[in-house]
Design a protein around this motif. Sequence first.
Motif, PDB file in Angstrom:
ATOM      1  N   ALA A  13       0.934  -1.135  -0.081  1.00 26.66           N
ATOM      2  CA  ALA A  13       0.084  -0.079   0.067  1.00 26.66           C
ATOM      3  C   ALA A  13       0.761   1.119   0.040  1.00 26.66           C
ATOM      4  O   ALA A  13       0.376   2.326  -0.804  1.00 26.66           O
ATOM      5  CB  ALA A  13      -1.032   0.092   1.223  1.00 26.66           C
ATOM      6  N   THR A  14       1.885   1.111   0.753  1.00 29.02           N
ATOM      7  CA  THR A  14       3.067   2.535   0.539  1.00 29.02           C
ATOM      8  C   THR A  14       3.457   2.973  -0.762  1.00 29.02           C
ATOM      9  O   THR A  14       3.654   4.209  -1.187  1.00 29.02           O
ATOM     10  CB  THR A  14       4.030   2.076   1.542  1.00 29.02           C
ATOM     11  OG1 THR A  14       4.919   1.164   1.090  1.00 29.02           O
ATOM     12  CG2 THR A  14       3.746   1.892   2.921  1.00 29.02           C
ATOM     13  N   THR A  15       3.365   1.996  -1.448  1.00 26.56           N
ATOM     14  CA  THR A  15       3.883   2.291  -3.052  1.00 26.56           C
ATOM     15  C   THR A  15       2.534   2.040  -4.234  1.00 26.56           C
ATOM     16  O   THR A  15       2.758   1.945  -5.207  1.00 26.56           O
ATOM     17  CB  THR A  15       4.912   1.390  -3.445  1.00 26.56           C
ATOM     18  OG1 THR A  15       4.696  -0.155  -3.574  1.00 26.56           O
ATOM     19  CG2 THR A  15       6.223   1.925  -2.770  1.00 26.56           C
ATOM     20  N   GLY A  16       1.351   1.982  -3.545  1.00 23.46           N
ATOM     21  CA  GLY A  16       0.323   1.841  -4.337  1.00 23.46           C
ATOM     22  C   GLY A  16       0.371   0.458  -5.373  1.00 23.46           C
ATOM     23  O   GLY A  16      -0.037   0.436  -6.371  1.00 23.46           O
ATOM     24  N   GLY A  17       1.003  -0.423  -4.458  1.00 30.52           N
ATOM     25  CA  GLY A  17       1.313  -1.890  -5.441  1.00 30.52           C
ATOM     26  C   GLY A  17       2.520  -1.792  -6.210  1.00 30.52           C
ATOM     27  O   GLY A  17       2.791  -3.170  -6.538  1.00 30.52           O
ATOM     28  N   ASP A  18       3.082  -0.745  -6.453  1.00 33.55           N
ATOM     29  CA  ASP A  18       4.199  -0.974  -7.249  1.00 33.55           C
ATOM     30  C   ASP A  18       5.261  -1.659  -6.533  1.00 33.55           C
ATOM     31  O   ASP A  18       5.309  -1.643  -5.336  1.00 33.55           O
ATOM     32  CB  ASP A  18       4.628   0.532  -7.563  1.00 33.55           C
ATOM     33  CG  ASP A  18       5.744   0.782  -8.761  1.00 33.55           C
ATOM     34  OD1 ASP A  18       5.776  -0.243  -9.732  1.00 33.55           O
ATOM     35  OD2 ASP A  18       6.264   1.758  -9.156  1.00 33.55           O
ATOM     36  N   THR A  19       6.061  -2.294  -7.137  1.00 34.35           N
ATOM     37  CA  THR A  19       7.354  -3.022  -6.811  1.00 34.35           C
ATOM     38  C   THR A  19       8.114  -1.802  -6.011  1.00 34.35           C
ATOM     39  O   THR A  19       8.198  -0.839  -6.314  1.00 34.35           O
ATOM     40  CB  THR A  19       8.273  -3.650  -7.812  1.00 34.35           C
ATOM     41  OG1 THR A  19       7.542  -4.426  -8.618  1.00 34.35           O
ATOM     42  CG2 THR A  19       9.583  -3.914  -7.338  1.00 34.35           C
ATOM     43  N   ARG A  20       8.638  -2.365  -4.551  1.00 31.56           N
ATOM     44  CA  ARG A  20       9.190  -1.331  -3.727  1.00 31.56           C
ATOM     45  C   ARG A  20      10.826  -1.554  -4.184  1.00 31.56           C
ATOM     46  O   ARG A  20      11.012  -2.336  -4.442  1.00 31.56           O
ATOM     47  CB  ARG A  20       8.986  -1.698  -2.376  1.00 31.56           C
ATOM     48  CG  ARG A  20       7.673  -1.441  -1.891  1.00 31.56           C
ATOM     49  CD  ARG A  20       7.326  -2.029  -0.294  1.00 31.56           C
ATOM     50  NE  ARG A  20       8.204  -0.893   0.445  1.00 31.56           N
ATOM     51  CZ  ARG A  20       8.393  -1.225   1.751  1.00 31.56           C
ATOM     52  NH1 ARG A  20       7.876  -2.157   2.283  1.00 31.56           N
ATOM     53  NH2 ARG A  20       9.049  -0.467   2.558  1.00 31.56           N
ATOM     54  N   VAL A  21      11.351  -0.463  -3.813  1.00 33.06           N
ATOM     55  CA  VAL A  21      12.920  -0.221  -4.017  1.00 33.06           C
ATOM     56  C   VAL A  21      13.483   0.117  -2.511  1.00 33.06           C
ATOM     57  O   VAL A  21      12.947   1.027  -1.934  1.00 33.06           O
ATOM     58  CB  VAL A  21      13.605   0.950  -4.889  1.00 33.06           C
ATOM     59  CG1 VAL A  21      14.800   0.924  -5.005  1.00 33.06           C
ATOM     60  CG2 VAL A  21      12.833   0.697  -6.149  1.00 33.06           C
TER      61      VAL A  21
END
Length: 86
Positions: free
Chosen positions: A65-73
């Motif tokens: 949720a912190t990245t809107g579902g985008d892969t985190r770096v």
Amino acid sequence: MVHTASLEARPDPAAYLLLQFLAWIADRPRGYTETMEAWRTSCPRLPVWEDATAGHLVRLEAGDATTGGDTRVLLTEAGEALLAHA
């Protein structure tokens, strides 16, 4: 004429940029898309993303949720250590 000793004494601007990148990643959760939009470059002299990944300073993780579902770096332990000692 520039002397070799004076060139060696100058800090590498790319190293500072790498540290800035690591600090940016450490600041808050970053998605892969946001990271690429902010840091991708076609300049062969400033390969920040490539240096960070080749040096195992960042890693990718499934999004949340912190990245809107985008892969985190995220920083790796090596990335955290480098940033801490800068």
